[in-house]
Every structure is written in structure tokens, then in C-alpha cells.
Write a protein that holds these residues in place. Structure first.
Motif, PDB file in Angstrom:
ATOM      1  N   THR A 217       0.833  -1.204   0.000  1.00  0.00           N
ATOM      2  CA  THR A 217       0.000   0.000   0.000  1.00  0.00           C
ATOM      3  C   THR A 217       0.867   1.253   0.000  1.00  0.00           C
ATOM      4  O   THR A 217       1.870   1.333   0.709  1.00  0.00           O
ATOM      5  N   PHE A 218       0.462   2.211  -0.805  1.00  0.00           N
ATOM      6  CA  PHE A 218       1.108   3.521  -0.829  1.00  0.00           C
ATOM      7  C   PHE A 218       0.019   4.576  -0.751  1.00  0.00           C
ATOM      8  O   PHE A 218      -1.041   4.422  -1.355  1.00  0.00           O
ATOM      9  N   GLU A 219       0.293   5.635   0.021  1.00  0.00           N
ATOM     10  CA  GLU A 219      -0.707   6.687   0.148  1.00  0.00           C
ATOM     11  C   GLU A 219      -0.026   8.046   0.136  1.00  0.00           C
ATOM     12  O   GLU A 219       1.016   8.230   0.761  1.00  0.00           O
TER      13      GLU A 219
ATOM     14  N   LEU B  43      -4.229  10.358  -3.202  1.00  0.00           N
ATOM     15  CA  LEU B  43      -3.860   9.243  -4.084  1.00  0.00           C
ATOM     16  C   LEU B  43      -3.513   8.039  -3.226  1.00  0.00           C
ATOM     17  O   LEU B  43      -2.737   8.160  -2.282  1.00  0.00           O
ATOM     18  N   THR B  44      -4.120   6.899  -3.538  1.00  0.00           N
ATOM     19  CA  THR B  44      -3.749   5.673  -2.852  1.00  0.00           C
ATOM     20  C   THR B  44      -3.451   4.609  -3.898  1.00  0.00           C
ATOM     21  O   THR B  44      -4.041   4.614  -4.980  1.00  0.00           O
ATOM     22  N   ALA B  45      -2.533   3.721  -3.563  1.00  0.00           N
ATOM     23  CA  ALA B  45      -2.168   2.678  -4.516  1.00  0.00           C
ATOM     24  C   ALA B  45      -2.077   1.336  -3.821  1.00  0.00           C
ATOM     25  O   ALA B  45      -1.648   1.252  -2.668  1.00  0.00           O
ATOM     26  N   GLU B  46      -2.527   0.301  -4.537  1.00  0.00           N
ATOM     27  CA  GLU B  46      -2.399  -1.069  -4.049  1.00  0.00           C
ATOM     28  C   GLU B  46      -1.481  -1.802  -5.016  1.00  0.00           C
ATOM     29  O   GLU B  46      -1.762  -1.862  -6.210  1.00  0.00           O
ATOM     30  N   TRP B  47      -0.398  -2.308  -4.483  1.00  0.00           N
ATOM     31  CA  TRP B  47       0.600  -2.942  -5.333  1.00  0.00           C
ATOM     32  C   TRP B  47       0.663  -4.435  -5.079  1.00  0.00           C
ATOM     33  O   TRP B  47       0.477  -4.910  -3.962  1.00  0.00           O
TER      34      TRP B  47
ATOM     35  N   SER C 180      -4.221  23.817  -3.672  1.00  0.00           N
ATOM     36  CA  SER C 180      -5.178  24.878  -3.367  1.00  0.00           C
ATOM     37  C   SER C 180      -4.691  25.787  -2.238  1.00  0.00           C
ATOM     38  O   SER C 180      -5.154  26.905  -2.075  1.00  0.00           O
ATOM     39  N   GLU C 181      -3.733  25.298  -1.451  1.00  0.00           N
ATOM     40  CA  GLU C 181      -3.233  26.081  -0.306  1.00  0.00           C
ATOM     41  C   GLU C 181      -1.843  25.587   0.084  1.00  0.00           C
ATOM     42  O   GLU C 181      -1.423  24.514  -0.343  1.00  0.00           O
ATOM     43  N   SER C 182      -1.173  26.375   0.919  1.00  0.00           N
ATOM     44  CA  SER C 182       0.120  25.936   1.457  1.00  0.00           C
ATOM     45  C   SER C 182      -0.114  24.773   2.411  1.00  0.00           C
ATOM     46  O   SER C 182      -1.170  24.691   3.034  1.00  0.00           O
ATOM     47  N   GLY C 183       0.876  23.925   2.524  1.00  0.00           N
ATOM     48  CA  GLY C 183       0.679  22.822   3.455  1.00  0.00           C
ATOM     49  C   GLY C 183       1.752  21.768   3.370  1.00  0.00           C
ATOM     50  O   GLY C 183       2.803  21.967   2.767  1.00  0.00           O
ATOM     51  N   GLU C 184       1.425  20.628   3.988  1.00  0.00           N
ATOM     52  CA  GLU C 184       2.406  19.564   4.100  1.00  0.00           C
ATOM     53  C   GLU C 184       1.918  18.276   3.440  1.00  0.00           C
ATOM     54  O   GLU C 184       0.785  17.851   3.637  1.00  0.00           O
ATOM     55  N   TYR C 185       2.821  17.696   2.683  1.00  0.00           N
ATOM     56  CA  TYR C 185       2.555  16.389   2.090  1.00  0.00           C
ATOM     57  C   TYR C 185       3.096  15.308   3.010  1.00  0.00           C
ATOM     58  O   TYR C 185       4.131  15.492   3.651  1.00  0.00           O
ATOM     59  N   GLU C 186       2.382  14.196   3.044  1.00  0.00           N
ATOM     60  CA  GLU C 186       2.888  13.032   3.745  1.00  0.00           C
ATOM     61  C   GLU C 186       2.714  11.824   2.843  1.00  0.00           C
ATOM     62  O   GLU C 186       1.630  11.610   2.292  1.00  0.00           O
ATOM     63  N   PHE C 187       3.766  11.068   2.688  1.00  0.00           N
ATOM     64  CA  PHE C 187       3.735   9.870   1.851  1.00  0.00           C
ATOM     65  C   PHE C 187       3.989   8.662   2.741  1.00  0.00           C
ATOM     66  O   PHE C 187       4.921   8.666   3.547  1.00  0.00           O
TER      67      PHE C 187
ATOM     68  N   GLY D  95       5.063  -5.573   8.026  1.00  0.00           N
ATOM     69  CA  GLY D  95       4.423  -4.710   9.011  1.00  0.00           C
ATOM     70  C   GLY D  95       5.124  -3.374   9.195  1.00  0.00           C
ATOM     71  O   GLY D  95       4.792  -2.601  10.088  1.00  0.00           O
ATOM     72  N   GLN D  96       6.117  -3.108   8.345  1.00  0.00           N
ATOM     73  CA  GLN D  96       6.850  -1.845   8.431  1.00  0.00           C
ATOM     74  C   GLN D  96       6.068  -0.724   7.734  1.00  0.00           C
ATOM     75  O   GLN D  96       5.439  -0.960   6.711  1.00  0.00           O
ATOM     76  N   THR D  97       6.146   0.459   8.320  1.00  0.00           N
ATOM     77  CA  THR D  97       5.559   1.643   7.693  1.00  0.00           C
ATOM     78  C   THR D  97       6.670   2.661   7.490  1.00  0.00           C
ATOM     79  O   THR D  97       7.437   2.935   8.406  1.00  0.00           O
ATOM     80  N   TYR D  98       6.782   3.155   6.281  1.00  0.00           N
ATOM     81  CA  TYR D  98       7.791   4.159   5.970  1.00  0.00           C
ATOM     82  C   TYR D  98       7.083   5.455   5.582  1.00  0.00           C
ATOM     83  O   TYR D  98       6.082   5.416   4.881  1.00  0.00           O
ATOM     84  N   THR D  99       7.603   6.580   6.049  1.00  0.00           N
ATOM     85  CA  THR D  99       6.954   7.849   5.697  1.00  0.00           C
ATOM     86  C   THR D  99       7.983   8.876   5.225  1.00  0.00           C
ATOM     87  O   THR D  99       9.156   8.812   5.567  1.00  0.00           O
ATOM     88  N   ALA D 100       7.504   9.810   4.431  1.00  0.00           N
ATOM     89  CA  ALA D 100       8.310  10.945   3.984  1.00  0.00           C
ATOM     90  C   ALA D 100       7.394  12.157   3.957  1.00  0.00           C
ATOM     91  O   ALA D 100       6.185  12.017   3.740  1.00  0.00           O
TER      92      ALA D 100
END
Lengths: 156, 106
Positions: B48-50, B59-63, B80-87, B94-99
């Protein structure tokens, strides 16, 4: 350098792991082919709920010849206004001759701005790749393209 | 594994559609057998990617195993506005990776 080596090994393992793919490469029997095609068609039917997808509006870009089947670039774009009322909900990539025909689904929202995605996929062998798009009105669109996979110099 | 790189423009105009590029180091290991020992090797792929903006997924993806090792994905977002992306990437182990990345709307 080391990265390239890993990919080559990976590719070989991929072919070995998929007995069906190897069998098809060495002896292309119509029986095996039919079985694989059925699986992809079955998956397509499952995804569309029996609705027949129409061609057009989906652009599937892949190289005609992929030298390394372990990493083949793929770009999909769907012609859609991407508004709250009319947008492309998702695209699914199907590789009918891969050991696992279902490759990936990318789900969009109107905030996506465009129904566009670029990624890299594995191809076990030369085949026709499908991209199925689901639109917000419940209709389905499909694009297909042929990719020739050349086997690396070290056999396979 | 799990080292992620993302490319997001620092600035954008309101309503602009930007392109985001992401790359994560991951073997995308299929279920197979060790060639020497014959021992089974468990499947460990990112399934899974989000991509989220200000907490909202766009955007979500199932691989499955057909996605190449070190998955690369590029996609778009209407800003539409300033802000923060999270991937967020999630794998079979069971690992979760974020950026994360920020964008300013002028």
C-alpha cells in the motif's frame, strides 16, 4: 554497478520462480496460453462486475522493447476533467502473462488534478499489458499495448 | 530498505497541478525458495502507498509483486493552499515508511 547486478539476479529469480512463464518461453503451448488469458479475463470481469470496458480516453505508454523485464517504465493517463462530479476513480495495470496478472491499482481523487501516473513494473515475458480505468459514472475504459521483453545475455 | 526520496516543488500558484516524484528502497520480495537451501522465502512487498496533503489522502495505490524493486511512482496534485505532504508506504513485514514535504502557495 552493484545495483545493476542485483537487478539481473532478480530477473533470473523471477523467471525461475514462475514455472508457467518458463514453460511458455520454452514451449508455447496453446493450453498454457489459454489458461493465462482466462485468468486475466477473469480478473477483468471481477473488476468491472461484468461490464464491458470500451477503448479510448486511456493512454498507456510503455517501451516497445524492454531489455530488462525487472523494471519496465509505464505511464498511464486518462482523459478526464477530474471534477467532483466527473473524474477517473482508478487505473489498474494487468499483465496477462505474468505469474501474478494483477500488478497494481492507483486510486485518484478530484484533488489529483490529472488522472496520471508513472511507475515501473516487472514483465516476466513478452506480452500485451492492459490498463483499465474506472470512471466516476461507473463506466470502464481500457488500453492495451505490446511490450517485447528481450532476455539478458546470461540466458534465461 | 525503506529509505524514501520525494521530489515536490517548493512553491506553486493556487490551482496549479504539480508533479510529485517518489522513490523508496525496497526489495519487493516475491514468495520464492532459496536456491541453495531450498528454504521458502516469504513474500515481503510494499502493498500500500498513500499520498496525503494536509492530512487528506488524494492518491492511494495497491501494489502486487508486479511492481519493480525500489518502487518509483510519479503522480499529480492540484494545489489549493500551502501545506504539508505526507507519503506512506506499508509492507508485508508490518513496516511503515513515511516521507514529508512542504509546499508554499504564493
Amino acid at each position: 554497478m552493484s545495483k545493476t547486478r542485483i537487478e539481473v539476479l532478480d530477473r533470473r529469480e523471477f523467471l525461475v520462480a514462475s514455472g508457467a512463464a518458463v514453460a511458455t518461453l520454452t514451449a508455447l503451448t496453446s493450453g498454457a496460453l489459454a489458461r493465462e488469458m482466462k485468468d486475466a479475463n477473469k480478473l477483468l470481469q471481477e473488476l468491472t462486475g461484468g461490464a464491458k470496458p470500451t477503448e479510448g480516453k486511456v493512454k498507456l505508454e510503455m517501451p516497445e522493447i524492454a531489455e530488462n523485464g525487472a523494471t519496465v517504465p509505464v505511464k498511464i493517463s486518462v482523459d478526464s476533467p477530474m471534477t467532483d462530479k466527473d473524474y477517473c476513480e482508478s487505473v489498474t495495470i494487468i499483465a496477462p502473462k505474468n505469474p501474478t496478472v494483477y500488478v497494481a491499482t492507483f486510486k485518484f481523487t478530484p484533488d489529483s488534478g490529472k488522472a496520471w501516473v508513472s511507475t515501473r513494473m516487472r514483465l516476466a515475458q513478452t506480452q500485451e499489458v492492459w490498463a483499465l480505468a474506472k470512471m466516476s459514472d461507473g463506466s470502464f475504459r481500457i488500453a492495451k499495448t505490446n511490450v517485447k521483453v528481450t532476455i539478458g545475455g546470461c540466458g534465461g | 530498505m525503506g529509505k524514501a526520496r520525494v521530489k515536490v516543488p517548493k512553491k506553486a500558484k493556487k490551482g496549479e497541478i504539480i508533479t510529485i516524484k517518489t522513490l523508496i528502497k525496497h526489495k519487493m520480495q516475491r514468495a520464492t525458495k532459496d536456491k541453495k537451501t531450498g528454504k521458502p522465502i516469504k513474500r515481503n512487498i510494499i502493498h500500500t502507498f498513500e499520498a496525503k496533503f494536509n492530512g487528506k489522502p488524494f492518491l492511494t495505490a495497491e501494489w502486487d509483486t508486479g511492481i519493480s524493486a525500489n518502487p518509483y511512482t510519479a503522480f499529480t496534485h492540484r494545489v489549493s493552499e500551502s501545506g504539508e505532504y505526507e507519503f506512506v508506504w506499508k509492507d508485508d513485514a508490518g513496516q511503515t515508511y513515511t516521507a514529508k514535504a512542504r509546499i508554499e502557495v504564493a
